[in-house]
Design an enzyme around this catalytic site. Structure first.
Site, short mmCIF file in Angstrom:
data_model
loop_
_atom_site.label_atom_id
_atom_site.label_comp_id
_atom_site.label_asym_id
_atom_site.label_seq_id
_atom_site.Cartn_x
_atom_site.Cartn_y
_atom_site.Cartn_z
N CYS A 1 0.81 -1.22 0.00
CA CYS A 1 0.00 0.00 0.00
C CYS A 1 0.84 1.27 0.00
O CYS A 1 0.36 2.33 -0.38
CB CYS A 1 -0.93 0.01 1.20
SG CYS A 1 -2.16 -1.30 1.18
N HIS B 1 -9.14 3.69 -1.57
CA HIS B 1 -7.74 3.31 -1.37
C HIS B 1 -7.25 2.58 -2.62
O HIS B 1 -7.15 1.35 -2.64
CB HIS B 1 -7.65 2.43 -0.14
CG HIS B 1 -6.29 1.92 0.22
ND1 HIS B 1 -5.12 2.47 -0.28
CD2 HIS B 1 -5.91 0.90 1.04
CE1 HIS B 1 -4.08 1.81 0.22
NE2 HIS B 1 -4.54 0.85 1.02
N CYS C 1 -0.23 2.04 6.72
CA CYS C 1 0.09 0.63 6.91
C CYS C 1 0.30 -0.04 5.57
O CYS C 1 -0.31 0.34 4.56
CB CYS C 1 -1.02 -0.07 7.70
SG CYS C 1 -2.66 0.08 6.97
#
Length: 384
Positions: A89, A339, A369
């Site tokens: 990510c 996201h 994260c």
């Protein structure tokens, strides 16, 4: 050490699942903010040293070094190379770090950094944990070394989000209230036009279409939990979506030589990691480390972006670091805005920069994260 500057930052609007950008080819999705960035800055594209691009799940139409392909699809000079990186990510946040390191070292002058993710084209359910030493349904298949070190515990982000909620005593009700606020903040930003300057409209879409302004506690309470007996629902998790963002990073010599006006200075970059079974706790030790290395405290930071992969992540992070919610994700987070994994780091930085300029803040800190228990931290300083 030489400085690294953010000259400009631009992103696409975020397209929701099966939304307006679902049919855009991943290469064209990535090309769009790159082309807009070059146009906005007025820089001669021939002078760019490299394109450093974040993307996860580089399979199918995202394969073949999408960073290089996106630059070419944008119609820009063939002699400029591109590389695609995967820090899960945090991929495009890491792309900015690598770009900054390139210009700070003096080996590069101008670098385009960013990322893209076409989650409609490559659904996360089809690509999750592909090629890793553990599987989603059958953990750890294929790696005796992993089994020897970490055993056969289930590893996936839903379980991690649940574990974090349990450890930090974060209730479902509290997470749902956090999610409602995320949507409300994002809608307020849209209503006030706070995103307009950072978005380059694409295929007729000029506004993030993931935000649900009518989100209520009652509506979220009616959702079924992902895991039986758990607390995580789709309403308190980030949304699958499509998006891309790009930043122009320049060194001091390039700023002077080309008369560029930086919007921000990159004050600190670092990345740390935590237990990979917990997976999503990395922002806590990473932020502590970054503040210590930078000689700063929470009070020195005007605005924070901590990615809302799940509500429990920033909530535990805020609790552990003592960061007030009124300074975090002030224009909404990934629960509302989505996201797009490989693009999120660059999207957050684009939004953070705009928010600092809007509020007059000086320092902004961004963290998120990442798979494997990792977390990048970037501190930027707004320049007047």
């Amino acid at each position: 050490m030489a400085e690294a500057y953010i000259i400009d930052a631009v992103r696409t609007p975020i397209g929701r699942k099966k939304g307006s950008l679902a049919q855009v080819h991943p290469a064209d999705l990535g090309a769009h903010p790159i082309k807009a960035l070059i146009a906005r800055t007025g820089i001669d594209a021939n002078l760019v040293d490299d394109v450093i691009w974040g993307c996860c799940d580089t399979i199918g139409p995202q394969a073949g070094d999408i960073g290089r392909t996106a630059w070419l699809v944008a119609g820009l000079p063939e002699h400029v190379p591109g590389v695609t990186i995967d820090r899960q990510c945090g991929s495009s946040q890491q792309a900015v770090h690598f770009a900054a390191q390139g210009v700070m070292s003096g080996t590069q002058d101008l670098v385009v950094a960013g990322g893209s993710q076409a989650m409609n084209a490559i659904p996360i359910s089809a690509a999750m944990f592909a090629g890793q030493p553990y599987g989603f349904d059958s953990p750890f298949l294929g790696s005796p070394g992993w089994l020897a070190r970490y055993g056969d515990e289930e590893v996936n982000q839903i379980r991690s989000a649940e574990m974090i909620a349990d450890k930090w005593n974060i209730t479902r009700d509290a997470m749902e209230a956090f999610a409602v606020e995320s949507h409300a903040r994002a809608q307020r930003a849209i209503d006030n036009g706070w995103f307009k300057a950072e978005i380059a409209p694409l295929d007729g879409l000029d506004t993030d279409e993931t935000v649900r302004p009518g989100t209520t506690l009652e509506g979220l309470a009616a959702l079924k939990t992902v895991r039986e007996g758990g607390a995580i629902t789709a309403g308190i998790a980030s949304q699958n979506c499509d998006g891309a963002a790009a930043l122009l990073i320049a060194g001091e010599a390039a700023v002077k030589a080309h008369g560029l006006k930086p919007r921000a200075r990159i004050h600190h970059i670092s990345v740390r990691a935590d237990n990979p079974v917990w997976m999503l706790t990395g922002p806590i030790p990473a932020t502590k480390y970054a503040l210590q290395k930078a000689g700063m405290s929470v009070d020195d930071i005007d605005l924070f972006e901590c990615n809302e992969a799940f509500a429990s992540i920033p909530m535990a992070w805020m609790q552990e670091l003592g960061v007030p919610h009124e300074k975090v994700n002030v224009q909404g987070g990934a629960i509302a805005l989505g996201h797009p994994i490989g693009a999120t780091g660059a999207r957050l930085m684009t939004t953070l920069l705009g928010a600092l300029e809007r509020t007059g803040g000086r320092y902004g800190l961004q963290t998120m994260c990442e798979g494997g228990g990792q977390a990048n931290v970037t501190i930027i300083e707004r320049l007047s």
